[in-house]
Write an enzyme that holds these catalytic residues in place. Structure first.
Site, PDB file in Angstrom:
ATOM      1  N   CYS A  45       0.635  -1.069  -0.500  1.00 11.61           N
ATOM      2  CA  CYS A  45      -0.018   0.191   0.228  1.00 11.61           C
ATOM      3  C   CYS A  45       0.697   1.469  -0.168  1.00 11.61           C
ATOM      4  O   CYS A  45       1.926   0.895   0.019  1.00 11.61           O
ATOM      5  CB  CYS A  45      -0.721  -0.239   1.503  1.00 11.61           C
ATOM      6  SG  CYS A  45       0.113   0.463   2.978  1.00 11.61           S
ATOM      7  N   CYS A  87       3.573   0.831   2.688  1.00  7.86           N
ATOM      8  CA  CYS A  87       4.657   0.954   2.009  1.00  7.86           C
ATOM      9  C   CYS A  87       6.420   1.641   1.411  1.00  7.86           C
ATOM     10  O   CYS A  87       6.930   2.290   1.402  1.00  7.86           O
ATOM     11  CB  CYS A  87       4.610  -0.545   1.761  1.00  7.86           C
ATOM     12  SG  CYS A  87       3.581  -1.388   2.160  1.00  7.86           S
ATOM     13  N   CYS A 116      44.826 -18.314 -15.604  1.00  3.16           N
ATOM     14  CA  CYS A 116      45.456 -18.330 -14.552  1.00  3.16           C
ATOM     15  C   CYS A 116      43.975 -17.962 -13.778  1.00  3.16           C
ATOM     16  O   CYS A 116      42.757 -17.107 -14.080  1.00  3.16           O
ATOM     17  CB  CYS A 116      46.527 -18.396 -14.298  1.00  3.16           C
ATOM     18  SG  CYS A 116      46.329 -16.499 -13.960  1.00  3.16           S
ATOM     19  N   CYS A 159      42.695 -14.943 -13.621  1.00  2.00           N
ATOM     20  CA  CYS A 159      42.290 -14.241 -14.775  1.00  2.00           C
ATOM     21  C   CYS A 159      40.956 -14.198 -13.956  1.00  2.00           C
ATOM     22  O   CYS A 159      40.150 -12.643 -14.453  1.00  2.00           O
ATOM     23  CB  CYS A 159      42.282 -14.902 -15.597  1.00  2.00           C
ATOM     24  SG  CYS A 159      43.829 -14.662 -16.756  1.00  2.00           S
ATOM     25  N   ASP A 194       8.634  28.468 -33.005  1.00  2.00           N
ATOM     26  CA  ASP A 194      10.043  28.322 -33.629  1.00  2.00           C
ATOM     27  C   ASP A 194       9.128  28.484 -34.844  1.00  2.00           C
ATOM     28  O   ASP A 194       8.899  27.232 -35.491  1.00  2.00           O
ATOM     29  CB  ASP A 194      10.878  28.054 -33.135  1.00  2.00           C
ATOM     30  CG  ASP A 194      11.767  28.161 -34.505  1.00  2.00           C
ATOM     31  OD1 ASP A 194      12.565  28.700 -34.310  1.00  2.00           O
ATOM     32  OD2 ASP A 194      12.621  26.853 -34.564  1.00  2.00           O
ATOM     33  N   ASP A 245      13.147  23.142 -32.644  1.00  2.00           N
ATOM     34  CA  ASP A 245      13.987  22.147 -32.680  1.00  2.00           C
ATOM     35  C   ASP A 245      15.163  21.951 -33.006  1.00  2.00           C
ATOM     36  O   ASP A 245      15.716  21.199 -33.203  1.00  2.00           O
ATOM     37  CB  ASP A 245      13.455  21.697 -34.383  1.00  2.00           C
ATOM     38  CG  ASP A 245      13.942  22.982 -35.441  1.00  2.00           C
ATOM     39  OD1 ASP A 245      13.784  23.341 -34.952  1.00  2.00           O
ATOM     40  OD2 ASP A 245      13.788  21.763 -36.755  1.00  2.00           O
ATOM     41  N   ASP A 282      17.604  26.960 -29.966  1.00  2.00           N
ATOM     42  CA  ASP A 282      16.472  27.050 -29.190  1.00  2.00           C
ATOM     43  C   ASP A 282      15.972  26.490 -27.359  1.00  2.00           C
ATOM     44  O   ASP A 282      15.216  26.973 -26.862  1.00  2.00           O
ATOM     45  CB  ASP A 282      15.350  26.225 -30.222  1.00  2.00           C
ATOM     46  CG  ASP A 282      14.826  26.396 -31.316  1.00  2.00           C
ATOM     47  OD1 ASP A 282      14.792  28.173 -31.424  1.00  2.00           O
ATOM     48  OD2 ASP A 282      14.559  26.153 -31.746  1.00  2.00           O
TER      49      ASP A 282
END
Length: 805
Positions: free
Chosen positions: A17, A20, A85, A88, A500, A700, A704
């Site tokens: 709920c 929580c 080894c 690694c 624009d 765009d 802008d």
């Protein structure tokens, strides 16, 4: 995000709920180094920003576990190559351990495998493979991982099984209860069901095995100093069960059957709550449909060219720089550049345009778009989480997981809700036991149980996030990407839209619009000569003229000499003639006589916002042509829609006043701010805001970006630059100005839906608690009503997914 800040997000299991989610949020915010925490109940997801110098991801996850909840992770196994080894394997373990989102990594040198537990919100198997390869080893996913969606399905199935077991055990108890009403006396009742010991045997597993989840949740909640729905359910059902157990033990030696048992109350309540949770989980799963649809667009495999061979590989294994083959009818798997071939590509999933776009060598293609009819060889540029589709999915996920300011009210209420309800329940018990019906312990207990059960704050916690999820998800299907819940809420308050001009109101690229040959000259001849002269020029207007002539199918004359005259035009020799194309001043200086009728036409074209050029051949006027950045076909309709919504629409541009007003008039825009320098757009936004207006800037381009960031709501056209989209609050993927009105409408509808949910969630409790305290609601009915309230809120939010824009 500052340099000293990291962000992480993860799934959480165990929330029931609003109390929580509020508790986890509060607990995380109290951690040293945590700068921001946002927990979404509907998505069951947390987003945390922290200072990596003070705390880390492991500490954040540990805190959530400490509060009594579970952080969802995924596991995957990898087959490793190149290890020689122990050093690694130790190195791989160490490197993976430092990768953001990795919970645990175990490398087995003998088996050459790695078992990795990771947070899928932050890292993917392909990221793990890349990291291993980067340090000089090979890695391949060994087993199919169990992802979050599959875990959710399994959890739902488990929940369903538990509910059916609870139902089977509870039905006999419900049968015994229902048969005692006067109007149900005709229902046959087996004698065994009236035996208190039989009832005890049926109710006990429901109470302590199936209901264990409520006791565990209540314990964890109380241990951390708060209370949630589990506390209410555990208190209410325990009161009914243990009082019935007391009566059962008291009946020892009586040999009779007792009617005054409340085993059915506790068992039926738990069953109804489980049913409500089951419906709620299914409905919440539907609220993330938008993400599933977007993910479903991605290609699953790719045909990659490696070492001269074609290999079909999972999309996760494609690397930047790979050469990918895309056959007709297939989806483009990654973002890339075409190296070979040409085709028409359906980009409707991105732009909304149903007409396929012609693509050839050097053009960019986007992952998940559809190759219609030609073979393409594409070099992968962006793969995995970097593709355009992946970025769209990320924006939608972040928006769905964010909080709207309106949710603060619900969070504040839920924080104090449970203790108040417990207090009211106790007062109701005391009132009934000592005053209303003195000595009637069973009757007073019923009122206490009913109040505890009906007051569950689930509906309150789900009211806002489910609407945000559904609203932002539906908007994404229409190409409108809200970056957060706060933007979804604030958009409907806009009263001024600043547009624009170039690339927003207009198409952003000039096109050939008018061809007016002089008397006695054919249009094709004029175009043939003008095109020949302009073909040598690199000026954008010249390129527009040449493209327009090519579209008309006119061939160009051969050019023997060419020179540009800066600020005036061009001069060329073609077909043995001297060609001039340019301004009226060029014609005057070269002694070309232009008829007055032609000069009048030139003025008319310029007043219409077009750039007109005069042409002459061998010193004689040959005609004129005009180019213009034409407005988008939908701009006029979109502006009218915005004005009908009561919004003030203003066009802002660096163009001269006359050209700007001509373009604005074509689009139906009444107000124009012209001759604005790039850095002046933000100043204009601020000026309008100082007048008390709520401003949305729509643009765009890179220039802008400052205005987009400063505006109350910045909207970036998705066909524009990445910088503009980064600065904006909303990205309009389709480049159609109708998306502005759609975004505002979606915001209005979502906020209305949230208010409906909050009203009904609060009204439900405001009405339900007094009714239960007054004794007009049996506990099992209270349980059914509580379950219905949560489901109804989620279903109301899901109505947003059916909106048509």
């Amino acid at each position: 995000m500052s340099a000293a800040q990291k962000e992480m997000s993860f799934q959480i299991e165990g929330m029931t709920c609003a109390a929580c989610s509020a508790r986890i949020e509060k607990g995380l915010k109290r951690m040293d180094g945590v700068q921001e925490a946002n927990v979404n109940l509907a998505l069951e997801r947390a987003a945390v920003a922290f200072d990596p110098e003070v705390t880390n991801e492991a500490a954040v996850r540990h805190k959530v576990e400490q509060l009594g909840y579970h952080v969802v992770t995924e596991k995957a196994e990898f087959h490793l190559t190149g290890m020689t080894c122990a050093a690694c394997s130790a190195r791989i373990e160490k490197v993976l351990g430092k990768l953001p989102g990795i919970v645990q990594a175990n490398v087995n040198l003998a088996l050459e495998t790695a078992a990795v537990e990771y947070n899928p919100s932050e890292v993917s198997p392909s990221d793990i493979v890349k990291r291993v390869e980067k340090i000089g080893y090979g890695a391949v996913v060994k087993e199919e991982k169990l992802n979050v969606e599959e875990q959710r399905k399994q959890g739902l199935k488990r929940q369903q099984n538990i509910f059916f077991i609870s139902l089977v055990l509870s039905l006999p108890l419900l049968w015994a209860m229902v048969s005692h009403f006067s109007f149900t006396a005709w229902i046959p009742l087996p004698d065994a069901l009236m035996n208190p010991w039989v009832q005890l045997a049926l109710a006990t597993p429901v109470q302590f095995v199936i209901g264990a989840q409520f006791y565990i949740g209540a314990y964890k909640s109380l241990r951390s100093g708060s209370a949630n729905m589990d506390v209410l359910v555990a208190l209410g059902t325990s009161a009914a069960y243990f009082y019935s157990l007391y009566l059962t033990l008291a009946s020892l030696g009586d040999g009779g059957h007792m009617v005054e048992m409340y085993y059915e109350t506790s068992a039926v309540l738990i069953t109804l709550i489980l049913l409500g949770k089951l419906f709620e989980a299914r409905a919440k799963g539907r609220s993330s449909e938008a993400i599933k649809k977007l993910m479903g667009l991605q290609a699953k495999t790719a045909l990659v060219e490696r070492n001269g061979e074609e290999l079909q590989v999972p999309i996760e294994e494609v690397r930047a720089g790979d050469i990918v083959h895309v056959k007709p009818g297939e989806k483009v798997p990654v973002d890339g550049i075409i190296l070979e071939g040409q085709s028409a590509v359906d980009e409707s999933m991105l732009t909304g345009e149903s007409v396929p776009v012609d693509k050839t060598v050097g053009d960019t293609v986007i992952g998940a778009t559809l190759n219609k009819n030609g073979f393409l060889k594409v070099q992968a540029v962006k793969v995995g989480r970097d593709t355009a589709l992946a970025q769209i999915i990320k924006v939608v996920e972040e928006a769905q997981g964010s909080k709207a300011p309106i949710q603060r009210l619900a969070d504040q209420i839920s924080g104090i809700f449970v203790p108040i309800v417990v207090g009211i329940a106790v007062l109701a018990f005391v009132f009934w036991y000592f005053w209303a019906a003195p000595g009637d312990f069973a009757g007073a207990l019923e009122k206490l149980i009913a109040v505890l059960v009906i007051a569950c704050p689930c509906a309150l916690g789900l009211a806002t996030p489910t609407s945000i999820m559904a609203g932002s998800g539906r908007a994404a299907e229409f190409g409108i990407l809200f970056k957060g819940g706060e933007h979804l809420e604030l958009t409907h308050r806009i009263d001024t839209v600043l547009l624009d001009k170039t690339g927003t109101v207009t198409n952003g690229a000039p096109v050939l619009t008018d061809v007016l040959p002089a008397e006695g000259i054919e249009e094709a001849e004029l175009l043939r000569l003008v095109g020949a002269a302009e073909k040598q020029s690199e000026h954008p207007l010249a390129q527009a003229i040449v493209t327009g002539i090519a579209e008309k199918g006119v061939g160009l004359a051969a050019v023997t000499a060419f020179s540009a005259i800066p600020g005036y035009g061009v001069k060329a020799e073609a077909d043995g003639k001297e060609i001039l194309v340019g301004t009226r001043r060029l014609m005057q200086e070269r002694g070309v006589e232009v008829p007055q009728a032609a000069m009048d036409q030139l003025t008319e074209l310029e007043q219409a916002g077009k750039t007109a050029m005069l042409a002459a051949a061998d010193g004689k006027y040959a005609g004129m042509i005009a180019v213009a950045d034409t407005i988008k076909t939908t701009s006029k309709q979109a502006v009218r829609r915005l004005q009908d919504m009561g919004l003030t629409v203003i066009m802002i541009t660096g163009d001269n006043e006359r050209t700007a007003r001509a373009i604005a008039a074509q689009a139906g825009i009444r107000e124009v701010i012209a001759e604005v320098l790039p850095d002046g757009k933000a100043a204009e936004v601020k000026r309008l805001q100082e007048q008390g207006r709520k401003v949305s800037m729509v643009g765009d381009g890179i220039n802008d970006a400052p205005a987009l960031a400063l505006a109350d709501i910045g909207m970036a056209i998705g066909t524009g630059t990445d910088v503009a989209m980064e600065a904006a609050d909303i990205t309009l993927m389709r480049g159609d100005l109708n998306s502005i009105a759609d975004a505002i409408l979606m915001s209005k509808l979502t906020i209305r839906n949230i208010k409906q949910n909050l009203f009904w969630a609060l009204a439900y409790n405001a009405l339900g608690i007094p009714i239960a305290a007054a004794g007009f609601l049996a506990p099992w009915l209270a349980g059914a009503a509580m379950a219905f309230s949560s489901v109804s809120v989620v279903l109301n939010a899901l109505r947003l997914q059916r909106i048509k824009l």
